[in-house]
Design an enzyme around this catalytic site. Structure first.
Site, PDB file in Angstrom:
ATOM      1  N   TYR A 414       4.649  -3.525  15.172  1.00  0.00           N
ATOM      2  CA  TYR A 414       4.405  -2.833  13.907  1.00  0.00           C
ATOM      3  C   TYR A 414       5.669  -2.862  13.044  1.00  0.00           C
ATOM      4  CZ  TYR A 414       2.563   0.546  10.581  1.00  0.00           C
ATOM      5  OH  TYR A 414       2.126   1.162   9.433  1.00  0.00           O
ATOM      6  N   SER A 494      -2.325  -3.635   9.487  1.00  0.00           N
ATOM      7  CA  SER A 494      -1.719  -2.949   8.353  1.00  0.00           C
ATOM      8  C   SER A 494      -0.304  -3.485   8.124  1.00  0.00           C
ATOM      9  CB  SER A 494      -1.735  -1.436   8.595  1.00  0.00           C
ATOM     10  OG  SER A 494      -1.473  -0.723   7.419  1.00  0.00           O
ATOM     11  N   ASP A 578     -11.945  -1.037   2.408  1.00  0.00           N
ATOM     12  CA  ASP A 578     -10.602  -0.518   2.679  1.00  0.00           C
ATOM     13  C   ASP A 578      -9.961  -0.047   1.376  1.00  0.00           C
ATOM     14  OD1 ASP A 578      -7.999  -0.014   3.480  1.00  0.00           O
ATOM     15  OD2 ASP A 578      -7.823  -1.823   4.703  1.00  0.00           O
ATOM     16  N   HIS A 613      -9.939   1.314   6.555  1.00  0.00           N
ATOM     17  CA  HIS A 613      -8.699   0.755   7.087  1.00  0.00           C
ATOM     18  C   HIS A 613      -8.654   0.795   8.610  1.00  0.00           C
ATOM     19  CE1 HIS A 613      -4.694  -0.748   6.538  1.00  0.00           C
ATOM     20  NE2 HIS A 613      -4.153   0.241   7.215  1.00  0.00           N
TER      21      HIS A 613
END
Length: 642
Positions: A414, A494, A578, A613
Site C-alpha cells: 500500500y 486504491s 466508485d 470503492h
C-alpha cells in the site's frame, strides 16, 4: 464491450470455478464485530456466513446473539444496501444508522427506536465519512454534512457541523459550526462523555490537523469557539477529557507519537503535561476506557498495547494471543468493561473482554473457519531498499513448500496515508494460500509502521521511495528463492493500485501478472474529483505546484506508459459506482495500456457496476471479484491447483 471481452477471457479459465467454490466455502463462517455497550445493552455486527450484508444485533450479554435490529438483506436481496456506520445512544434506546446504496460513500441516516423497533420519520442526507455525536441525554446529536447547492449535495465544498434533535425536520437542523477562514479544512464533532464540551476535530489531509472546542449547556454551545490546537504543525487527535484536561495524541515534537494532557486554563504548549512519552514503537491509536489509556503501538509491523493511568503512570502491557493486530476498542471512560478484537494472518476477527481494574481477559467469541493455520508458514524478513533503508516484509507460504523452492506468489503493498499493514485475516488470501500460492506483504514507506518520519519518507517529492521499496521487495523474493519472475504477481487497491501500476511501468520485466484495483492512476488530475480527493494532496502533492508537478508526472501511471513496451498481463479492477476514487482513473489507464502494449500479454479491465470503492461490497460480489482475480493470477504464474 470491455466487460464482455473480459468475461469471455476470465470465464474460460479452468481455475475460475475452483476459486469461486473455495471462496464460497471459506467465507461461510460465523463472524461478529466488537460489541458497543450503551445503557446496559450491546450492539454488534453479525454474519452467519453467507448473508450478503452484516446484520446489526442487540443483546444484553455480549456472548449471546440477541435479536436482529437492522437487516440490510431485507432491504435489498442482492446485497446492494449496506449499513457502513451506526451509533448507539448513551442510554441504549436509540440507534442512528447510515444506509449506503450500491457501495457509495454517500450515506442517509435514520434513527430507530429500539423499544418499538420503528424508525423516526426523519432522514438525514448529504453525508460522507461522518459519525454522529450524541448528547448524554440522547435528545439528539451533532453531525457533519455537505452543503446543498443547486439541487444537489456538493462534496467539492467543506462540511458543516449541524445539530439534530430527535423527531425534528433535518431541513431545519441549525448549523453549529463551519470553517470560514480556510478553503479545505473539514470539522467533525465529538461530545465528551460528561456532556461538558463539544469538540471539533478539523481534518485537512494526513500530515496535520486541528482541535477546537466549545462548552455546552445542554444542546447549546456556549461562548466563542476556542481554537485549542490551531498551529497546523503536527497531527492532533482528541482522545477524551478528564474534567478540565483534554487528553490528546500528537506527533508534535514526537514523530512516533506521544500523549499529552492540556489544562484548558493553561493551554500554552509550555504547560502541556506529558502522559505517554515518545517510544521506539509508533503510536497508532489511543483510547480512554475504564479510567485508563489504552495505547496501541506498532512494533516491527505487529500490534503492542500498553496501559497508562491518567497521570501517566505505566500500568504494563495488555497480553495479546499472538503476533497480530488489535482494534475497535470499545467502552467508556467510567466503565471497567473494555471490549476489543484481535486478528492475524490465520486467525479471523476474535472478540475479547478486558476488565480494566482486575486485568482479567475473557474470550467472548472465536470464529471457526476451514483454514488450517498449521498448513502455512509465516516469516518476517527485512530487506534493503534502493537507498539503504531497512524494510520489513512478511512472507506466507504452504508449509510443504521447502525453503528455496520457488512457487507462484503474490506480493501486496500500500505505502501511503500513514496506513500500517499489520497481520490480519482475509478470506481472499486464504483461498489463494489453500490453492498452493504464497503471499507477501511489504511494509513500505508512506505507511505508519515506524511513525511520521516513515510516512513522510513516502510522500510528495519522496513518493518514488515507495516504488523503490516495492521493487526491492520483488527482487528480494526472487533472489531468495521464493518466486521466479514467471511466478511473481503484484496487486494492490486504491493507493495500492497506484503502487502496482507505477511499479509495472518502471520495471515490467519483474512481474508475471499485475492487478491494480480501483487505483489512483492519473496523478495530474486526481484532486479534481471531490474535496475528499483533494485532501490526498498531503501525500501526493498538487500539479499546480511546479516541484510537485514534476514528481507526480515522473511516476503517474497514465502518463508513463511507453508505446511498444512489453507490459505484464494486467487485470485492471474498477467500479462504475466508485465515488471515492473516480472510475475514470481506471478507464483511462486501461485504454492507454491497451494502446501501448507491445506484446501479446493480455490487458483487461473488469468493471463492477453496483459497488463502490470496496466498502459495503456484498458477499456474492466479494466471491466473484476474487475468483476472477485469482484465476487471472493463477493462469499467469503457473499455479497448479490441488
Amino acid at each position: 464491450a470491455e466487460n464482455a471481452l473480459t468475461r469471455r477471457y476470465l470465464d474460460r479459465l479452468p481455475q475460475r470455478d475452483w476459486f469461486a467454490q473455495r471462496l464460497a466455502s471459506l467465507i461461510d463462517y460465523e463472524r461478529r464485530g466488537v460489541p458497543v455497550k450503551r445503557g446496559g445493552v450491546y450492539l454488534f455486527e453479525y454474519n452467519s456466513g453467507r448473508l450478503e450484508q452484516d446484520q446489526l444485533r442487540l443483546s444484553r450479554d455480549p456472548r449471546e446473539l440477541g435479536e436482529v435490529i437492522i437487516d440490510p438483506n431485507a432491504l435489498a436481496a442482492d446485497g446492494s444496501i449496506s449499513v457502513p456506520l451506526w451509533s448507539l445512544s448513551p442510554d441504549g434506546r436509540w440507534l442512528a444508522w447510515a444506509q449506503s446504496v450500491g457501495g457509495s460513500d454517500w450515506d442517509s441516516w435514520r434513527i430507530r427506536d429500539l423499544t418499538s423497533g420503528e424508525d423516526l420519520p426523519e432522514v438525514i442526507e448529504g453525508t460522507k465519512f461522518t459519525s454522529v455525536a450524541w448528547l448524554p441525554d440522547a435528545s439528539g446529536f451533532f453531525y457533519s454534512q455537505y452543503p446543498f447547492v443547486e439541487g444537489r449535495w456538493d462534496d467539492t465544498r467543506q462540511v458543516r457541523v449541524r445539530w439534530h434533535r430527535l423527531g425534528s425536520d433535518p431541513a431545519e437542523d441549525p448549523v453549529i459550526f463551519e470553517v470560514t477562514d480556510h478553503p479545505t479544512r473539514n470539522p467533525y464533532a465529538t461530545v465528551t462523555e460528561d456532556g461538558q464540551f463539544l469538540v471539533y476535530s478539523l481534518f485537512d489531509g494526513y500530515e496535520t490537523s486541528g482541535v477546537y472546542y466549545q462548552r455546552l449547556d445542554g444542546a447549546t454551545p456556549v461562548g466563542p469557539v476556542q481554537r485549542l490546537l490551531d498551529a497546523w504543525d503536527a497531527r492532533y487527535e482528541f482522545v477524551g477529557n478528564d474534567g478540565e484536561r483534554f487528553i490528546v495524541q500528537t506527533t508534535r515534537d514526537a514523530p512516533r507519537g506521544r500523549v499529552i494532557a492540556i489544562d484548558l486554563a493553561k493551554p500554552d504548549p509550555a504547560d502541556w503535561q506529558k502522559l505517554v512519552p515518545e517510544a521506539a514503537e509508533a503510536i497508532e491509536s489511543v483510547a480512554l476506557l475504564g479510567g485508563r489509556l489504552y495505547v496501541q503501538s506498532i512494533r516491527d509491523a505487529h500490534a503492542l498495547v500498553r496501559l497508562f493511568a491518567l497521570d501517566g503512570r505505566p500500568l504494563g502491557e495488555l497480553p495479546l494471543p499472538g503476533i497480530g493486530s488489535v482494534g475497535n476498542f470499545s467502552g467508556r471512560a467510567d466503565d471497567p468493561e473494555v471490549l476489543f478484537g484481535y486478528t492475524d494472518f490465520t486467525t479471523p476477527w476474535t472478540i475479547y473482554r478486558h476488565h480494566a481494574t482486575s486485568g482479567d481477559i475473557e474470550l467472548l467469541f472465536r470464529p471457526e473457519t476451514g483454514l488450517d493455520p498449521d498448513a502455512f508458514r509465516s516469516r518476517q524478513v527485512f530487506y534493503t531498499s534502493r537507498d539503504g533503508t531497512r524494510v520489513p516484509m512478511t512472507v506466507i507460504t504452504p508449509v510443504d513448500r521447502e525453503a528455496g523452492q520457488p512457487g507462484p506468489l503474490v506480493l501486496y503493498g500500500y505505502g501511503g496515508f500513514n496506513v500500517s499493514l499489520l497481520p490480519s485475516y482475509s478470506t481472499a488470501r486464504a483461498a489463494w494460500l489453500q490453492a498452493g500460492g504464497g503471499y507477501a506483504v511489504a511494509n513500505l514507506r508512506g505507511g505508519g509502521e515506524y511513525g511520521e518520519a516513515w510516512h513522510q519518507a513516502g510522500t510528495k517529492l519522496n513518493k518514488q521511495n515507495v516504488f523503490d521499496d516495492f521493487i526491492a521487495a520483488a527482487e528480494w523474493l526472487q533472489g531468495n528463492g521464493y518466486a521466479s519472475r514467471e511466478q511473481l504477481a503484484i496487486w494492490g487497491g486504491s493507493n495500492g493500485g497506484l503502487l502496482v501500476a507505477a511499479v509495472a511501468n518502471q520495471r515490467p520485466e519483474l512481474f508475471a501478472a499485475v492487478v491494480p484495483a480501483v487505483g489512483v492512476l492519473d496523478m495530474l488530475r486526481y484532486h479534481t474529483a471531490s474535496a475528499n480527493a483533494r485532501q490526498w494532496s498531503s501525500d501526493y502533492g498538487l500539479a499546480e505546484n511546479e516541484a510537485e508537478f514534476r514528481a507526480l508526472y515522473a511516476y503517474s501511471p497514465y502518463h508513463n506508459l511507453k508505446p511498444g513496451e512489453c507490459y505484464p498481463p494486467t487485470l485492471v479492477m474498477a467500479d462504475a459506482n466508485d465515488d471515492r476514487v473516480a472510475p475514470w482513473h481506471s478507464y483511462k489507464y486501461a485504454a492507454a495500456l491497451q494502446y501501448a502494449q507491445g506484446c501479446k500479454h493480455p490487458v483487461l479491465i473488469r468493471i463492477e457496476t453496483n459497488t463502490g470503492h470496496g466498502a459495503g461490497a456484498s458477499t456474492s460480489k466479494i466471491i466473484n471479484e476474487y475468483a476472477d482475480q485469482w484465476a487471472f493470477v493463477a493462469e499467469h504464474t503457473g499455479l497448479e491447483l490441488p
